[in-house]
Design a protein around this motif. Structure first.
Motif, PDB file in Angstrom:
ATOM      1  N   TYR A 123      92.043   4.683 -52.773  1.00 36.11           N
ATOM      2  CA  TYR A 123      91.600   4.553 -51.394  1.00 36.11           C
ATOM      3  C   TYR A 123      92.807   4.232 -50.507  1.00 36.11           C
ATOM      4  CZ  TYR A 123      86.676   4.326 -52.817  1.00 36.11           C
ATOM      5  OH  TYR A 123      85.433   4.613 -53.314  1.00 36.11           O
ATOM      6  N   THR A 124      92.734   4.690 -49.267  1.00 40.07           N
ATOM      7  CA  THR A 124      93.749   4.283 -48.303  1.00 40.07           C
ATOM      8  C   THR A 124      93.509   2.828 -47.904  1.00 40.07           C
ATOM      9  OG1 THR A 124      92.423   4.941 -46.391  1.00 40.07           O
ATOM     10  CG2 THR A 124      93.819   6.641 -47.404  1.00 40.07           C
ATOM     11  N   GLN A 125      94.480   2.224 -47.234  1.00 41.77           N
ATOM     12  CA  GLN A 125      94.322   0.852 -46.759  1.00 41.77           C
ATOM     13  C   GLN A 125      93.129   0.754 -45.830  1.00 41.77           C
ATOM     14  OE1 GLN A 125      95.961  -1.771 -47.800  1.00 41.77           O
ATOM     15  NE2 GLN A 125      94.962  -3.239 -46.429  1.00 41.77           N
ATOM     16  N   GLU A 126      92.957   1.753 -44.972  1.00 39.07           N
ATOM     17  CA  GLU A 126      91.836   1.753 -44.027  1.00 39.07           C
ATOM     18  C   GLU A 126      90.502   1.840 -44.765  1.00 39.07           C
ATOM     19  OE1 GLU A 126      94.503   3.683 -43.836  1.00 39.07           O
ATOM     20  OE2 GLU A 126      95.499   2.714 -42.128  1.00 39.07           O
ATOM     21  N   GLU A 127      90.436   2.630 -45.842  1.00 39.36           N
ATOM     22  CA  GLU A 127      89.193   2.755 -46.609  1.00 39.36           C
ATOM     23  C   GLU A 127      88.865   1.458 -47.336  1.00 39.36           C
ATOM     24  OE1 GLU A 127      89.082   7.525 -47.683  1.00 39.36           O
ATOM     25  OE2 GLU A 127      90.398   6.185 -48.841  1.00 39.36           O
ATOM     26  N   MET A 128      89.866   0.803 -47.874  1.00 35.60           N
ATOM     27  CA  MET A 128      89.615  -0.484 -48.533  1.00 35.60           C
ATOM     28  C   MET A 128      89.151  -1.527 -47.519  1.00 35.60           C
ATOM     29  SD  MET A 128      92.404  -0.988 -51.601  1.00 35.60           S
ATOM     30  CE  MET A 128      93.841  -1.035 -50.526  1.00 35.60           C
ATOM     31  N   GLU A 129      89.760  -1.533 -46.340  1.00 33.78           N
ATOM     32  CA  GLU A 129      89.330  -2.467 -45.300  1.00 33.78           C
ATOM     33  C   GLU A 129      87.893  -2.191 -44.883  1.00 33.78           C
ATOM     34  OE1 GLU A 129      92.170  -2.027 -42.187  1.00 33.78           O
ATOM     35  OE2 GLU A 129      93.791  -3.039 -43.276  1.00 33.78           O
ATOM     36  N   ARG A 130      87.533  -0.926 -44.759  1.00 39.20           N
ATOM     37  CA  ARG A 130      86.167  -0.564 -44.396  1.00 39.20           C
ATOM     38  C   ARG A 130      85.189  -0.992 -45.488  1.00 39.20           C
ATOM     39  NH1 ARG A 130      82.352  -0.297 -40.740  1.00 39.20           N
ATOM     40  NH2 ARG A 130      80.913   1.463 -41.002  1.00 39.20           N
ATOM     41  N   PHE A 131      85.550  -0.758 -46.740  1.00 35.65           N
ATOM     42  CA  PHE A 131      84.709  -1.168 -47.862  1.00 35.65           C
ATOM     43  C   PHE A 131      84.488  -2.680 -47.823  1.00 35.65           C
ATOM     44  CE2 PHE A 131      83.291   0.452 -52.107  1.00 35.65           C
ATOM     45  CZ  PHE A 131      82.790  -0.737 -52.610  1.00 35.65           C
ATOM     46  N   GLU A 133      84.745  -4.772 -45.271  1.00 34.08           N
ATOM     47  CA  GLU A 133      83.931  -5.152 -44.113  1.00 34.08           C
ATOM     48  C   GLU A 133      82.451  -4.903 -44.371  1.00 34.08           C
ATOM     49  OE1 GLU A 133      85.563  -2.798 -41.019  1.00 34.08           O
ATOM     50  OE2 GLU A 133      87.385  -4.015 -40.785  1.00 34.08           O
ATOM     51  N   LEU A 134      82.148  -3.754 -44.962  1.00 36.80           N
ATOM     52  CA  LEU A 134      80.752  -3.417 -45.234  1.00 36.80           C
ATOM     53  C   LEU A 134      80.157  -4.327 -46.296  1.00 36.80           C
ATOM     54  CD1 LEU A 134      80.972   0.490 -45.221  1.00 36.80           C
ATOM     55  CD2 LEU A 134      79.930  -0.969 -43.470  1.00 36.80           C
ATOM     56  N   LEU A 135      80.932  -4.615 -47.342  1.00 38.97           N
ATOM     57  CA  LEU A 135      80.442  -5.512 -48.394  1.00 38.97           C
ATOM     58  C   LEU A 135      80.178  -6.900 -47.842  1.00 38.97           C
ATOM     59  CD1 LEU A 135      79.812  -6.236 -51.332  1.00 38.97           C
ATOM     60  CD2 LEU A 135      82.269  -6.576 -51.694  1.00 38.97           C
ATOM     61  N   GLN A 136      81.105  -7.424 -47.057  1.00 38.04           N
ATOM     62  CA  GLN A 136      80.923  -8.760 -46.494  1.00 38.04           C
ATOM     63  C   GLN A 136      79.733  -8.792 -45.545  1.00 38.04           C
ATOM     64  OE1 GLN A 136      83.111 -11.657 -47.278  1.00 38.04           O
ATOM     65  NE2 GLN A 136      81.079 -12.388 -46.662  1.00 38.04           N
ATOM     66  N   ALA A 137      79.601  -7.750 -44.735  1.00 38.77           N
ATOM     67  CA  ALA A 137      78.488  -7.697 -43.787  1.00 38.77           C
ATOM     68  C   ALA A 137      77.148  -7.608 -44.505  1.00 38.77           C
ATOM     69  CB  ALA A 137      78.666  -6.507 -42.845  1.00 38.77           C
ATOM     70  N   ALA A 138      77.085  -6.808 -45.565  1.00 38.96           N
ATOM     71  CA  ALA A 138      75.846  -6.693 -46.331  1.00 38.96           C
ATOM     72  C   ALA A 138      75.497  -8.003 -47.003  1.00 38.96           C
ATOM     73  CB  ALA A 138      75.978  -5.578 -47.366  1.00 38.96           C
ATOM     74  N   ARG A 180      92.661  -1.581 -57.680  1.00 38.45           N
ATOM     75  CA  ARG A 180      93.282  -1.923 -56.408  1.00 38.45           C
ATOM     76  C   ARG A 180      92.234  -2.371 -55.397  1.00 38.45           C
ATOM     77  NH1 ARG A 180      97.683   2.193 -54.067  1.00 38.45           N
ATOM     78  NH2 ARG A 180      98.550   1.600 -56.121  1.00 38.45           N
ATOM     79  N   LEU A 181      91.087  -1.693 -55.400  1.00 34.53           N
ATOM     80  CA  LEU A 181      90.002  -2.072 -54.498  1.00 34.53           C
ATOM     81  C   LEU A 181      89.505  -3.473 -54.830  1.00 34.53           C
ATOM     82  CD1 LEU A 181      87.814  -1.435 -52.349  1.00 34.53           C
ATOM     83  CD2 LEU A 181      86.451  -0.444 -54.215  1.00 34.53           C
ATOM     84  N   MET A 182      89.334  -3.772 -56.108  1.00 33.66           N
ATOM     85  CA  MET A 182      88.833  -5.072 -56.525  1.00 33.66           C
ATOM     86  C   MET A 182      89.793  -6.180 -56.105  1.00 33.66           C
ATOM     87  SD  MET A 182      86.367  -6.676 -57.906  1.00 33.66           S
ATOM     88  CE  MET A 182      86.106  -8.350 -58.481  1.00 33.66           C
ATOM     89  N   ALA A 183      91.086  -5.938 -56.240  1.00 31.54           N
ATOM     90  CA  ALA A 183      92.075  -6.938 -55.817  1.00 31.54           C
ATOM     91  C   ALA A 183      91.937  -7.212 -54.317  1.00 31.54           C
ATOM     92  CB  ALA A 183      93.480  -6.453 -56.148  1.00 31.54           C
ATOM     93  N   TYR A 184      91.698  -6.170 -53.551  1.00 25.62           N
ATOM     94  CA  TYR A 184      91.529  -6.347 -52.101  1.00 25.62           C
ATOM     95  C   TYR A 184      90.252  -7.121 -51.793  1.00 25.62           C
ATOM     96  CZ  TYR A 184      90.915  -5.392 -47.162  1.00 25.62           C
ATOM     97  OH  TYR A 184      90.730  -5.547 -45.807  1.00 25.62           O
ATOM     98  N   LEU A 185      89.151  -6.763 -52.453  1.00 20.67           N
ATOM     99  CA  LEU A 185      87.868  -7.415 -52.178  1.00 20.67           C
ATOM    100  C   LEU A 185      87.909  -8.891 -52.575  1.00 20.67           C
ATOM    101  CD1 LEU A 185      85.395  -4.647 -53.437  1.00 20.67           C
ATOM    102  CD2 LEU A 185      86.076  -5.139 -51.077  1.00 20.67           C
ATOM    103  N   GLU A 187      90.455 -10.853 -52.484  1.00 19.12           N
ATOM    104  CA  GLU A 187      91.281 -11.593 -51.535  1.00 19.12           C
ATOM    105  C   GLU A 187      90.654 -11.677 -50.144  1.00 19.12           C
ATOM    106  OE1 GLU A 187      95.829 -11.471 -49.620  1.00 19.12           O
ATOM    107  OE2 GLU A 187      95.244 -10.075 -51.211  1.00 19.12           O
ATOM    108  N   HIS A 188      89.887 -10.661 -49.744  1.00 20.27           N
ATOM    109  CA  HIS A 188      89.453 -10.581 -48.352  1.00 20.27           C
ATOM    110  C   HIS A 188      87.956 -10.764 -48.150  1.00 20.27           C
ATOM    111  CE1 HIS A 188      93.411  -8.516 -48.253  1.00 20.27           C
ATOM    112  NE2 HIS A 188      93.492  -9.056 -47.053  1.00 20.27           N
TER     113      HIS A 188
END
Length: 379
Positions: A123-131, A133-138, A180-185, A187-188
């Motif tokens: 995923y791009t950085q923008e796609e990981m950020e979007r993922f 945001e959506l996970l946190q919002a849900a 990589r996505l999991m590491a981002y999620l 942390e954020h």
């Protein structure tokens, strides 16, 4: 021998090769495998018309090939010979690995298991950020309505049993898209999200086989350990390996798998051990109360007696998790997130918790699902 006689013999042999199989097939067709294993509809016999004369030869050729006498045994023999002689097989779906292991290699707009394994589809950085945001919002939206959300990303078979991948498939980046996505999620977000690759790697080395050898999926042992991890989370209990390793394992025969079936070799690759946990809350029984025609919506009721209703959005991996959830919760409703209105079900059923089980190769489906769950209002 005269040239004319030779020509007659050759012609007779040619006609015999064309006609004899068809004649033999008539009395033997009830004893020959004619199942369609190609995940498509066979061509029906076309009718010749003046309007369709241009397409007729191609359609009839396709019909002839699809309904060729003894087609399945011939195809199976050819593929089996390729595997035994060359160690590979011609297939759009199946990749032949080492020691008879089979892997799924379909690539389309959503899934790409081989790209996940090679590390070429991050995923791009923008796609990981979007993922994120959506996970946190849900998670926040459901939590505000008294509902716990757990997202469980199931590692691909290629990631867990990489030692059996063919050496011709080269890893470009050892960190996969989901790692990589999991590491981002992690942390954020503060959502309950899992990608238990390290635990799975430990389990397959120190516990037992957790994926099927000739199939795209985990086996019942993989489904059991994943269920235990999620159940511990829902019950606010610290996860321990003893929660799944403490039980005896029994072998209940052998089976083949969907990958072997795609090759029409299920009769030859059918020695994969069928393993089950023995003694896991056997005193608690459950019943299937409702199932739609496609099997994409199922509703169960259990004697667990705690009054909790779990709503699980799943793909095909989640099917075998049902029995373990029902040993712990009174109700379980499962929906396939690829085809069903999950947000509508959440609003209607008012669950105590929502669990999303998603195979690693299906993470792209999560964007739409999480966005819907971020907006749902429970009735």
């Amino acid at each position: 021998m005269e040239t004319r006689t030779k020509a007659v013999i050759v012609s007779a042999m040619f006609l015999g090769a064309l006609v004899l199989p068809r004649l033999l097939f008539i009395p033997l067709k009830d004893y020959v495998d004619t199942e369609n294993y190609e995940n498509r509809v066979y061509q029906e016999k076309p009718e010749f018309t003046l309007e369709s004369w241009k397409e007729f030869p191609g359609l009839y050729d396709a019909y002839f090939n699809d309904h060729l006498a003894f087609k399945n045994p011939i195809v199976a023999f050819g593929k089996l010979a390729d595997i035994r002689v060359f160690g590979e097989v011609t297939s759009d779906s199946v990749l032949m690995g080492k020691d008879g292991w089979m892997f799924y290699k379909v690539k389309d707009g959503i899934e790409d298991s081989i790209g996940d394994y090679r590390g070429t589809n991050h995923y791009t950085q923008e796609e990981m950020e979007r993922f994120g945001e959506l996970l946190q919002a849900a998670s926040d939206n459901l939590q505000s309505q008294g509902i716990r959300l757990v997202l469980y990303l199931v590692p691909n078979k290629e990631q867990v049993y990489s030692e059996y991948m063919p050496s011709t498939v080269k890893v470009v980046d050892p960190e996969s898209k989901t790692e990589r996505l999991m590491a981002y999620l992690t942390e954020h977000t503060d959502a309950h999200v899992y990608y238990p690759l390290e635990e799975f790697l430990w389990a397959k080395e120190n516990w037992c086989q957790i994926y099927r050898k000739y199939d795209t999926h985990w086996n019942d042992m993989g489904a059991f350990m994943a269920s235990v991890m999620i159940i511990d989370d829902l019950q606010e209990k610290a996860f321990s390996r003893e929660d799944y390793t403490a039980y005896e394992i029994e072998k209940r025969g052998t089976f083949t798998g969907d990958l072997a079936t795609m090759l029409n070799l299920q009769k030859y690759y059918n020695d994969d051990p069928f393993l089950k946990v023995k003694g896991y809350k056997d005193e608690i029984s459950f019943t299937l109360e409702e199932e739609n025609e496609r099997g994409t919506v199922t509703k169960y009721r259990s004697e667990a007696g705690n009054g909790q209703r779990i709503l699980m959005f799943r793909d095909s991996f989640g099917v075998h998790m049902a029995e373990y959830f029902l040993k712990n919760f009174s109700e379980l409703v499962q929906l396939d997130y690829r085809t069903e209105d999950c947000a509508g079900a959440a609003a209607e059923l008012q669950p105590d918790a929502v669990v999303i089980e998603a195979a690693e190769r299906y993470t792209d489906y999560m964007f739409e699902l999480l966005e819907a769950l971020s907006q749902v209002k429970i009735k």
